[in-house]
Design an enzyme around this catalytic site. Structure first.
Site, PDB file in Angstrom:
ATOM      1  N   ARG A 101      22.347  58.133  62.897  1.00 56.86           N
ATOM      2  CA  ARG A 101      22.492  57.061  61.896  1.00 56.86           C
ATOM      3  C   ARG A 101      22.712  57.690  60.526  1.00 56.86           C
ATOM      4  O   ARG A 101      23.734  57.475  59.890  1.00 56.86           O
ATOM      5  CB  ARG A 101      21.231  56.185  61.921  1.00 56.86           C
ATOM      6  CG  ARG A 101      21.293  54.993  60.991  1.00 56.86           C
ATOM      7  CD  ARG A 101      20.070  54.093  61.118  1.00 56.86           C
ATOM      8  NE  ARG A 101      18.847  54.697  60.598  1.00 56.86           N
ATOM      9  CZ  ARG A 101      17.706  54.043  60.403  1.00 56.86           C
ATOM     10  NH1 ARG A 101      17.625  52.744  60.707  1.00 56.86           N
ATOM     11  NH2 ARG A 101      16.640  54.653  59.933  1.00 56.86           N
ATOM     12  N   LYS A 130      10.397  49.506  51.477  1.00 53.07           N
ATOM     13  CA  LYS A 130      11.778  49.026  51.387  1.00 53.07           C
ATOM     14  C   LYS A 130      11.848  47.527  51.687  1.00 53.07           C
ATOM     15  O   LYS A 130      10.910  46.968  52.267  1.00 53.07           O
ATOM     16  CB  LYS A 130      12.659  49.806  52.370  1.00 53.07           C
ATOM     17  CG  LYS A 130      12.271  49.644  53.842  1.00 53.07           C
ATOM     18  CD  LYS A 130      12.997  50.647  54.727  1.00 53.07           C
ATOM     19  CE  LYS A 130      12.606  50.470  56.187  1.00 53.07           C
ATOM     20  NZ  LYS A 130      13.158  51.564  57.030  1.00 53.07           N
ATOM     21  N   TYR A 185      19.104  17.388  65.238  1.00 51.05           N
ATOM     22  CA  TYR A 185      20.560  17.576  65.327  1.00 51.05           C
ATOM     23  C   TYR A 185      20.989  17.781  66.773  1.00 51.05           C
ATOM     24  O   TYR A 185      20.288  18.417  67.556  1.00 51.05           O
ATOM     25  CB  TYR A 185      20.973  18.819  64.535  1.00 51.05           C
ATOM     26  CG  TYR A 185      21.048  18.605  63.046  1.00 51.05           C
ATOM     27  CD1 TYR A 185      21.902  17.649  62.501  1.00 51.05           C
ATOM     28  CD2 TYR A 185      20.280  19.380  62.191  1.00 51.05           C
ATOM     29  CE1 TYR A 185      21.975  17.478  61.119  1.00 51.05           C
ATOM     30  CE2 TYR A 185      20.356  19.222  60.813  1.00 51.05           C
ATOM     31  CZ  TYR A 185      21.203  18.271  60.289  1.00 51.05           C
ATOM     32  OH  TYR A 185      21.284  18.100  58.932  1.00 51.05           O
ATOM     33  N   MET A 237      17.719  23.318  58.646  1.00 44.97           N
ATOM     34  CA  MET A 237      17.667  24.232  57.502  1.00 44.97           C
ATOM     35  C   MET A 237      16.312  24.176  56.782  1.00 44.97           C
ATOM     36  O   MET A 237      15.745  25.206  56.414  1.00 44.97           O
ATOM     37  CB  MET A 237      18.777  23.887  56.501  1.00 44.97           C
ATOM     38  CG  MET A 237      18.836  24.857  55.331  1.00 44.97           C
ATOM     39  SD  MET A 237      20.040  24.386  54.095  1.00 44.97           S
ATOM     40  CE  MET A 237      21.584  24.648  54.959  1.00 44.97           C
TER      41      MET A 237
HETATM   42  C1  LIG Z   1      12.115  52.062  57.857  1.00 46.28           C
HETATM   43  C2  LIG Z   1      11.868  53.516  58.021  1.00 46.28           C
HETATM   44  C3  LIG Z   1      10.572  54.001  58.236  1.00 46.28           C
HETATM   45  C4  LIG Z   1       9.388  53.085  58.513  1.00 46.28           C
HETATM   46  O1  LIG Z   1       9.458  52.669  59.860  1.00 46.28           O
HETATM   47  P1  LIG Z   1       8.352  51.727  60.529  1.00 46.28           P
HETATM   48  O2  LIG Z   1       8.798  51.620  61.946  1.00 46.28           O
HETATM   49  O3  LIG Z   1       8.418  50.428  59.832  1.00 46.28           O
HETATM   50  O4  LIG Z   1       7.037  52.396  60.366  1.00 46.28           O
HETATM   51  C5  LIG Z   1      10.377  55.370  58.217  1.00 46.28           C
HETATM   52  N1  LIG Z   1      11.423  56.213  58.035  1.00 46.28           N
HETATM   53  C6  LIG Z   1      12.682  55.781  57.873  1.00 46.28           C
HETATM   54  C7  LIG Z   1      13.788  56.764  57.720  1.00 46.28           C
HETATM   55  C8  LIG Z   1      12.963  54.419  57.876  1.00 46.28           C
HETATM   56  O5  LIG Z   1      14.219  53.993  57.741  1.00 46.28           O
END
Ligand SMILES: *Cc1c(COP(=O)(O)O)cnc(C)c1O
Length: 390
Positions: free
Chosen positions: A159, A42, A282, A330
């Site tokens: 979640r 992802k 800055y 930046m």
């Molecule tokens: C992002 C995610 C993972 C991977 O988690 P890591 O801590 O990066 O290994 C696995 N399962 C779900 C549901 C996630 O959202």
């Protein structure tokens, strides 16, 4: 001394696909009881490039890929289509048969596209709620066949996923259950990076209990990267590591068993000797005196070098640690170089992440986690791939 002219990129992110492959293989080897190892790709593989990473891991034998969003899934699918092996013809029907095809799961669920389009894509949604289940059941009825999906059971994150009441309702609803081809029931750990945290065992017990009410056979997926290191009880049928593949430590606190996969470097734009008392950066918050030496590096918060690293960041020049001084801008940072015996010149490189300093080190300086550093790396830094299958 005047700075020599130079040409070339202002920053580079070099990604070692062999290191990524080796990290994945190490995780896979740790898994017990025949558990399979997926790859979470992802957010463009945590900023490192989902296409190159997915292709590389596919060639290592990875067949399960997780993305967060539908559009990410399409990108990974297109990338894998270039390496996925297929037999030209089925001996029986003459139709193409894809051997050992990759499966791409969408963590957000079926919301990313209208159901017919989602089905057409071949991506597999994670059903996170009764509403998702209703959508997918209706879609299955529409096409007159069971549709593959993952079922997310919440065991304490609160979640995404079905709560206990919703799992019980689904277990009692035989018609809905019959419409779904649930490939895995999954859950997600909240505290896996803290091995001693009591929540881990609590979630494990609840996952076993809730998944059992859905009946067997049902394959299960539980562990993220850190969860793999909690031991075989957490492995089940499919693990979902992300961060550890990319070299971020899955073990909060203790030494990192994974190897670094990325080198992030910024170009030195100018080398200067301060000629009058004053300040730099800055806000004029950093005082300087005549004779002080510093360089300006072409990395700033637009590149993911967080502004919160002001007063706390370090970079490495010629293998030596140097403090970032003044505010992070930046497009640039200023770095103190008085202690260097050989002053760098324009065109030289400063290492932000690499052999001397891990992504977790930079995260610690910034008061965040390696995940945020990697996913925050800016898009104007070219990604260069070494090894693997780019
Ligand atoms: C992002 C995610 C993972 C991977 O988690 P890591 O801590 O990066 O290994 C696995 N399962 C779900 C549901 C996630 O959202």
């Amino acid at each position: 001394m005047s700075d020599a002219a130079f040409y070339g990129p202002s920053s580079t992110l070099t990604i070692d696909l062999d290191a990524i492959a080796q990290n994945w293989l190490l995780l896979k080897k740790k898994l017990q009881n025949g558990a399979d190892c997926a790859a979470v790709v992802k957010a463009d593989s945590y900023g490192l490039g989902a296409e190159a990473v997915s292709r590389t891991l596919f060639l290592q034998g990875c067949r399960h890929f997780f993305v967060a969003q539908y559009a990410e899934g399409l990108k990974v699918q297109a990338a894998l289509a270039t390496v996925a092996k297929s037999f030209p013809h089925s001996p029986v029907s003459g139709a193409p048969v894809v051997v050992d095809a990759p499966v791409i799961y969408v963590l957000e669920g079926p919301c990313g596209a209208p159901p017919t389009e989602f089905i057409q894509s071949g991506l597999v949604p994670v059903l996170n709620s009764p509403a998702d289940i209703a959508v997918w059941r209706a879609a299955a009825e529409g096409v007159g066949r069971k549709l593959p999906c993952l079922l997310h059971i919440d065991t304490g994150m609160n979640r995404l996923g079905l709560n206990g009441t919703e799992v019980a309702a689904l277990a009692a609803d035989k018609e809905t259950w019959a419409a779904l081809d649930v490939r895995y029931a999954m859950s997600h750990l909240a505290c896996a990076d803290e091995a001693a945290h009591p929540k881990n065992a609590e979630q494990l017990d609840l996952f076993r209990a809730l998944s059992a009410t859905l009946g067997r056979p049902l394959r299960l997926s539980f562990a993220n990267s850190s969860g793999i290191f909690l031991g075989p009880d957490y492995h089940f049928d499919l693990a979902r590591p992300g961060c550890a593949i990319y070299g971020i430590s899955p073990l909060g606190g203790s030494s990192n068993p994974m190897q670094g996969t990325a080198r992030f470097e910024g170009r030195i734009l100018q080398s200067r000797t301060i000629d009058r008392a004053g300040s730099l950066g800055y806000g004029a918050g950093y005082a300087v005196t005549p004779g002080q030496k510093c360089v300006t590096v072409s990395i700033g918060y637009a590149d993911g070098y967080l502004r919160s690293l002001t007063g706390r960041g370090k970079v490495y020049i010629g293998g030596q640690a140097c403090d970032v001084i003044g505010r992070v801008s930046m497009d640039s940072i200023i770095v103190a170089t008085d202690h260097l015996t050989c002053q760098p010149v324009a065109g030289d490189w400063a290492e932000i992440i690499g052999p001397h300093q891990t992504v977790d080190d930079v995260a610690a300086q910034a008061g965040t986690i390696g995940y945020e550093i990697f996913t925050g790396l800016g898009i104007r830094t070219p990604r260069l791939y070494i090894g693997g299958a780019a």
